[in-house]
Design an enzyme around this catalytic site. Structure first.
Site, PDB file in Angstrom:
ATOM      1  N   ASP A 123     -22.499  69.287 -70.783  1.00 33.28           N
ATOM      2  CA  ASP A 123     -23.657  69.973 -70.214  1.00 33.28           C
ATOM      3  C   ASP A 123     -24.539  70.470 -71.357  1.00 33.28           C
ATOM      4  OD1 ASP A 123     -24.708  71.356 -67.515  1.00 33.28           O
ATOM      5  OD2 ASP A 123     -24.958  72.753 -69.193  1.00 33.28           O
ATOM      6  N   ASN A 157     -37.619  72.099 -69.479  1.00 30.79           N
ATOM      7  CA  ASN A 157     -38.398  71.748 -68.294  1.00 30.79           C
ATOM      8  C   ASN A 157     -39.407  72.836 -67.951  1.00 30.79           C
ATOM      9  OD1 ASN A 157     -37.284  69.222 -67.744  1.00 30.79           O
ATOM     10  ND2 ASN A 157     -35.613  70.090 -66.528  1.00 30.79           N
ATOM     11  N   HIS A 171     -41.412  68.463 -66.923  1.00 30.81           N
ATOM     12  CA  HIS A 171     -40.325  67.533 -66.614  1.00 30.81           C
ATOM     13  C   HIS A 171     -40.482  66.194 -67.333  1.00 30.81           C
ATOM     14  CE1 HIS A 171     -38.192  69.854 -63.545  1.00 30.81           C
ATOM     15  NE2 HIS A 171     -39.388  70.340 -63.207  1.00 30.81           N
ATOM     16  N   ASP A 183     -37.473  64.628 -69.246  1.00 26.98           N
ATOM     17  CA  ASP A 183     -36.923  63.294 -68.985  1.00 26.98           C
ATOM     18  C   ASP A 183     -36.814  62.490 -70.281  1.00 26.98           C
ATOM     19  OD1 ASP A 183     -36.725  63.883 -66.317  1.00 26.98           O
ATOM     20  OD2 ASP A 183     -38.525  62.788 -65.715  1.00 26.98           O
ATOM     21  N   ASP A 197     -28.896  67.642 -66.377  1.00 22.69           N
ATOM     22  CA  ASP A 197     -28.488  67.531 -67.782  1.00 22.69           C
ATOM     23  C   ASP A 197     -26.982  67.453 -67.906  1.00 22.69           C
ATOM     24  OD1 ASP A 197     -28.073  70.092 -66.869  1.00 22.69           O
ATOM     25  OD2 ASP A 197     -28.501  71.045 -68.793  1.00 22.69           O
TER      26      ASP A 197
END
Length: 552
Positions: A404, A412, A417, A421, A447
């Site tokens: 994680d 973000n 975003h 990405d 994530d």
């Protein structure tokens, strides 16, 4: 059918509000207009039907003698052709997608109306017998190429295979209809007439050109947009009626027994009125389907072969009785057989292409179903299937890593975003460089990543170290620099354990790592045992800020 008055644009146009009803409510005015249009929609077909019924009765009964019957037939044909002209032009103005096709059919109907006018003028007004061939025949036959052009315009643009198949279907239908027409009418006329004379050639030109138009109409009917098919059905019926009438006319004229008072002449106004109905059925636009991507209907599959039934009904009895088909029918029949073979070969190629395309599409869908669309990594479904196979192999050593990213939400929130990405794609690329054969890397979502390690916990610990080292270099996205880190949990798959249980254990270890300062890896259930960690305050900027601890 429509009466001639239906061609008047003012008959269907909603005009301005008269001054005497200016105060009427909108609802009342709408109701009156609706009732008026409904009355017109019901009344005009009834008027046309009654008028044509009276015309048929007058011709068949010979009311008023041969002269009256001739006038009724000639004038009726001229009026019907004129109404067809106006109706097609109106359809061209109304139907935007097929405007050119209807305008061309309007021009063709206009040429037919000119021919009818010339014929009527000589026979009715002057009272003379119309010469054959005459100027009227020039107008009649000149309409044929224009009508063919209009019919072909209805057909949608298709790929090379589609256009080739369309041409072959047209040749197949046309060749079959020509075979039937020659066997029934044209062959005897050609043998009995004065071969090569202008009158004989023109006499045969009518049924031949009508067969061509009917074949093209039937062909276009099967490939046209579904919203245009109702109109094209009426067009096909009208052209077939005209073709049958011309053949009957040629037969009777060859015997020297034709007159305008003959009931056969009713076929021409019937054909024109069918064109009127077709034009009135034209839709404003094509909606919902594209001929380049639509699946062929049952009609498009069966229709090209339908005339072959009649061909077989003519040819088989002749062969059974030992009679010769004659050179023309033999060549025609051979050509039809060749067309069928070529057409079936093309169909086989199209079928093969379709199967290959479906296989490719199936592969793509399988890939989409088993892989993450952003990173291209395996997804949860793929991971579950691989986990089940790993248990089936029964090595008893499998382990799961749960990864994680730390503080990824801030990326973000502050950068958007799109940047997030791009950062995930780079993270996936680095993780792929860390895993080895026998490991499956998957993205669970957001994530969060997971790795299935078949070689056991020791291989998982080594992988965790490589991953933490891989995040020691900053990432640059759109000019911004990001220092990334990850918290990792490692758990051995318990005997007989499930995928959910293994992920849950690794997830629990990951949360211990995150709560212990992040940027480290923890093994389940020994949550106090740190596999790898980063020194407090060190940044993943490419420096040697990582410390490794062995596990006793």
């Amino acid at each position: 059918m429509r009466s001639p008055c239906s061609a008047d644009p003012s008959a269907v146009k909603v005009g301005a509000v008269p001054t005497d009803i200016a105060g009427v409510s909108g609802r009342s005015l709408h109701q009156r207009r609706w009732r008026g249009s409904a009355d017109a929609a019901v009344g005009r077909p009834l008027v046309a039907l009654v008028a044509f019924a009276l015309l048929v009765i007058a011709v068949l009964s010979g009311v008023g003698g041969e002269r009256t019957t001739t006038v009724i037939t000639d004038v009726g044909s001229f009026v019907a052709a004129s109404v067809a002209t106006v109706a097609c032009i109106q359809a061209g103005r109304r139907a935007a997608d097929d405007a050119r096709a209807w305008i061309l059919l309007g021009v063709a109907s206009g040429l037919w109306a000119v021919g009818e006018a010339l014929w009527t003028f000589v026979e009715v007004v002057l009272g003379d017998e119309v010469a054959f061939p005459s100027v009227a025949d020039v107008a009649y036959l000149a309409a044929v190429p224009v009508a063919l052009w209009g019919l072909v315009t209805f057909a949608p643009r298709r790929g090379l295979h589609g256009r080739t198949r369309t041409v072959l279907d047209g040749c197949l239908v046309g060749g079959s209809l020509l075979f039937v027409a020659w066997a029934a009418v044209l062959g005897p006329l050609w043998r009995d007439g004065a071969s090569g004379s202008s009158a004989h050639v023109v006499e045969l030109a009518y049924p031949v050109t009508d067969v061509a138009m009917a074949a093209v109409a039937i062909l276009v009917l099967q490939v046209a947009d579904p919203t245009s098919r109702r109109a094209l059905r009426w067009l096909s019926v009208g052209l077939l009626v005209m073709a049958a009438t011309d053949m009957a006319y040629a037969w009777v004229a060859n015997a020297g027994a034709f007159a305008s008072s003959n009931p056969i002449g009713l076929g021409w106004p019937v054909g024109y009125l069918c064109i009127v109905v077709a034009a009135r059925s034209a839709t404003r636009s094509r909606q919902g389907t594209s001929a380049a991507s639509a699946v062929d209907s049952k009609l498009s599959i069966v229709l090209p072969y339908a005339p072959l039934v009649v061909v077989a009904a003519i040819a088989i009895p002749r062969f059974a009785d030992g009679r010769d088909l004659g050179p023309f029918l033999a060549i025609n029949g051979l050509a039809v057989i060749v067309i069928i073979i070529v057409r079936q070969g093309l169909t086989a190629l199209e079928l093969r292409s379709t199967v290959l395309a479906l296989h490719e599409r199936e592969t793509e869908l399988r890939e989409l179903a088993l892989h993450d669309p952003l990173t291209g990594l395996a997804n949860r479904v793929h991971f579950a299937a691989s986990f089940a196979r790993s248990l089936t192999r029964g090595t008893g050593r499998a382990a799961v890593l749960y990864i994680d990213l730390d503080e990824f939400k801030h990326v973000n929130d502050h950068f958007g975003h799109a940047v997030g990405d791009a950062l995930l794609v780079e993270v996936a690329r680095r993780l792929q460089h860390c895993v080895t054969d026998g490991m499956l890397l998957a993205r669970l979502g957001g994530d969060e990543f997971v790795v299935l390690v078949d070689e056991g916990e020791e291989a998982g610990e080594a992988l965790a170290e490589r991953i933490l080292d891989a995040f020691g270099t900053v990432v640059r996205v759109d000019g911004d620099t990001f220092a990334i880190s990850a918290s990792i949990g490692l758990a051995a798959v318990p005997p007989g354990g499930t995928e959910d249980e293994a992920i849950r254990r690794a997830d629990a270890a990951m949360y211990v790592a995150k709560g212990s300062g992040k940027a480290r890896a923890v093994r389940y259930p020994d949550e106090t045992f740190v596999i790898a960690t980063r020194e407090p305050g060190a940044r993943p900027d490419g420096s040697d800020g990582w410390s490794q601890r062995s596990i006793d």
